[in-house]
Scaffold this active site. Structure first.
Site, PDB file in Angstrom:
ATOM      1  N   GLU A 114     116.340  35.030  25.555  1.00 13.52           N
ATOM      2  CA  GLU A 114     116.587  36.037  26.599  1.00 13.52           C
ATOM      3  C   GLU A 114     115.530  37.140  26.562  1.00 13.52           C
ATOM      4  O   GLU A 114     115.085  37.631  27.592  1.00 13.52           O
ATOM      5  CB  GLU A 114     117.975  36.665  26.418  1.00 13.52           C
ATOM      6  CG  GLU A 114     119.124  35.752  26.711  1.00 13.52           C
ATOM      7  CD  GLU A 114     119.253  35.414  28.184  1.00 13.52           C
ATOM      8  OE1 GLU A 114     118.271  34.890  28.764  1.00 13.52           O
ATOM      9  OE2 GLU A 114     120.319  35.653  28.757  1.00 13.52           O
ATOM     10  N   THR A 148     115.801  39.444  36.782  1.00 10.25           N
ATOM     11  CA  THR A 148     116.677  40.239  35.896  1.00 10.25           C
ATOM     12  C   THR A 148     115.984  41.504  35.402  1.00 10.25           C
ATOM     13  O   THR A 148     116.597  42.570  35.338  1.00 10.25           O
ATOM     14  CB  THR A 148     117.148  39.391  34.688  1.00 10.25           C
ATOM     15  OG1 THR A 148     117.906  38.288  35.190  1.00 10.25           O
ATOM     16  CG2 THR A 148     118.017  40.185  33.735  1.00 10.25           C
TER      17      THR A 148
END
Ligand code: HSE
Length: 300
Positions: A130, A183
């Site tokens: 991530e 994101t």
């Protein structure tokens, strides 16, 4: 030796729980095929379903970096792997695409190494995926993708992650409109400071949602699916957000919000029939704006 692993998509935040709540769905998801090779190093042999957009360089690929960090941790960098990644979910959709790849990769590696670490212990390595994907090592996608079900991240330092049982009849409708939200950008626009009053409202909903899942109390779940901190800032990134959300509620959903950093929206409903109806109503609202979408309905 070779293994094939599937890791599911996830809905992070679940309205009020920014970076601390997430749940897994049955589909879509990612598949990794991992094979041991006789020389050191990780080779990303093939990626399908990404339209050629994902990096094959190990340090830039979420599955690659997760495996690399894992091997360093167990002191087995001498072991090489060949990796194929089959993406069966949209990129940049808010459905935890980068997380699913990282989870499938590190889980596969741990199996092939004879399972030296527990499933929960794999989490920090998937989180490194991530970090590569969006600059922040949040666990609300990798956590549920790895462990399944509804997951609470009580603390990041030290990492404290809890699986919360959910009522049997709780279904998610997910609608992915054909737009993309990055994101990193969606995190960048957030207010860095919030008022005490707003914090209290959000905390009430966080507590209410967990209580609603455990009791179980569907009405309480619905009342708690409210986000007064993140959703107001991010809603502007999604055309038709207010209309789609209203359509979900009008069709019987308990609540509706943004999935992860968007643009997908999710709604929770009691029963599969309602969840199917809700998904159709949400998609119809996007269609009215000329935006195509994919829909998924899954038990949680
Ligand atoms: N909690 C993260 C965010 C999830 O909302 O930025 C990203 O998928």
């Amino acid at each position: 030796e070779k293994i094939r692993v599937y890791a599911p998509a996830t809905v992070a935040n679940v309205a009020c729980g920014f970076d601390i709540f997430g749940f897994a769905v049955n589909h879509p998801g990612d598949e990794v095929v991992l094979e041991k090779k006789s020389t050191p190093g990780i080779l990303i042999k093939e990626i399908t379903g990404d339209d050629g957009r994902l990096p094959k360089a190990v340090e830039k690929n979420t599955a690659g970096i997760a495996i690399q960090k894992y091997l360093a941790h167990i002191g087995r960098e001498d072991q090489g792997f060949e990796l194929s990644l089959h993406k069966d979910m949209p990129l940049g959709s808010g459905l935890g695409s980068s997380a699913a790849s990282a989870v499938a990769g590190v889980f596969a590696a741990n199996e092939l190494m004879g399972r030296p670490l527990s499933q929960k212990d794999l989490l920090p390595f998937a989180m490194e995926g991530e970090r590569v994907a969006c600059g922040s090592a949040h666990a609300d996608n990798v956590g549920p993708s790895l462990l399944g079900g509804f997951v609470v991240i009580r603390s990041y330092d030290p990492l404290d992650i809890i699986q919360v049982p959910v009522p049997a009849d709780l279904y998610a409708s997910i609608v992915h409109p054909q737009i993309e939200v990055n994101t990193k950008d969606a995190r960048g626009i957030l207010d860095k400071e919030i008022s005490l009053a707003t914090t209290i409202t959000q905390m009430g909903n966080v507590a209410g949602l967990v209580a609603g899942l455990l009791l179980p109390d569907y009405e309480l779940i619905g009342r708690s699916l409210v986000d007064v901190i993140i959703e107001p800032s991010r809603a502007i990134l999604i055309p038709g957000f207010a209309e789609v959300k209203a359509a979900a509620i009008a069709s019987g959903a308990l609540g509706c919000s943004i999935s992860g950093s968007g643009p997908s929206l999710f709604a929770l409903s009691k029963g599969e029939e309602t969840a199917q109806k809700v998904a159709k109503a949400m998609a119809a609202e996007f269609a009215a704006l000329g935006i195509g979408s994919e829909q998924y309905v899954s038990q949680i």
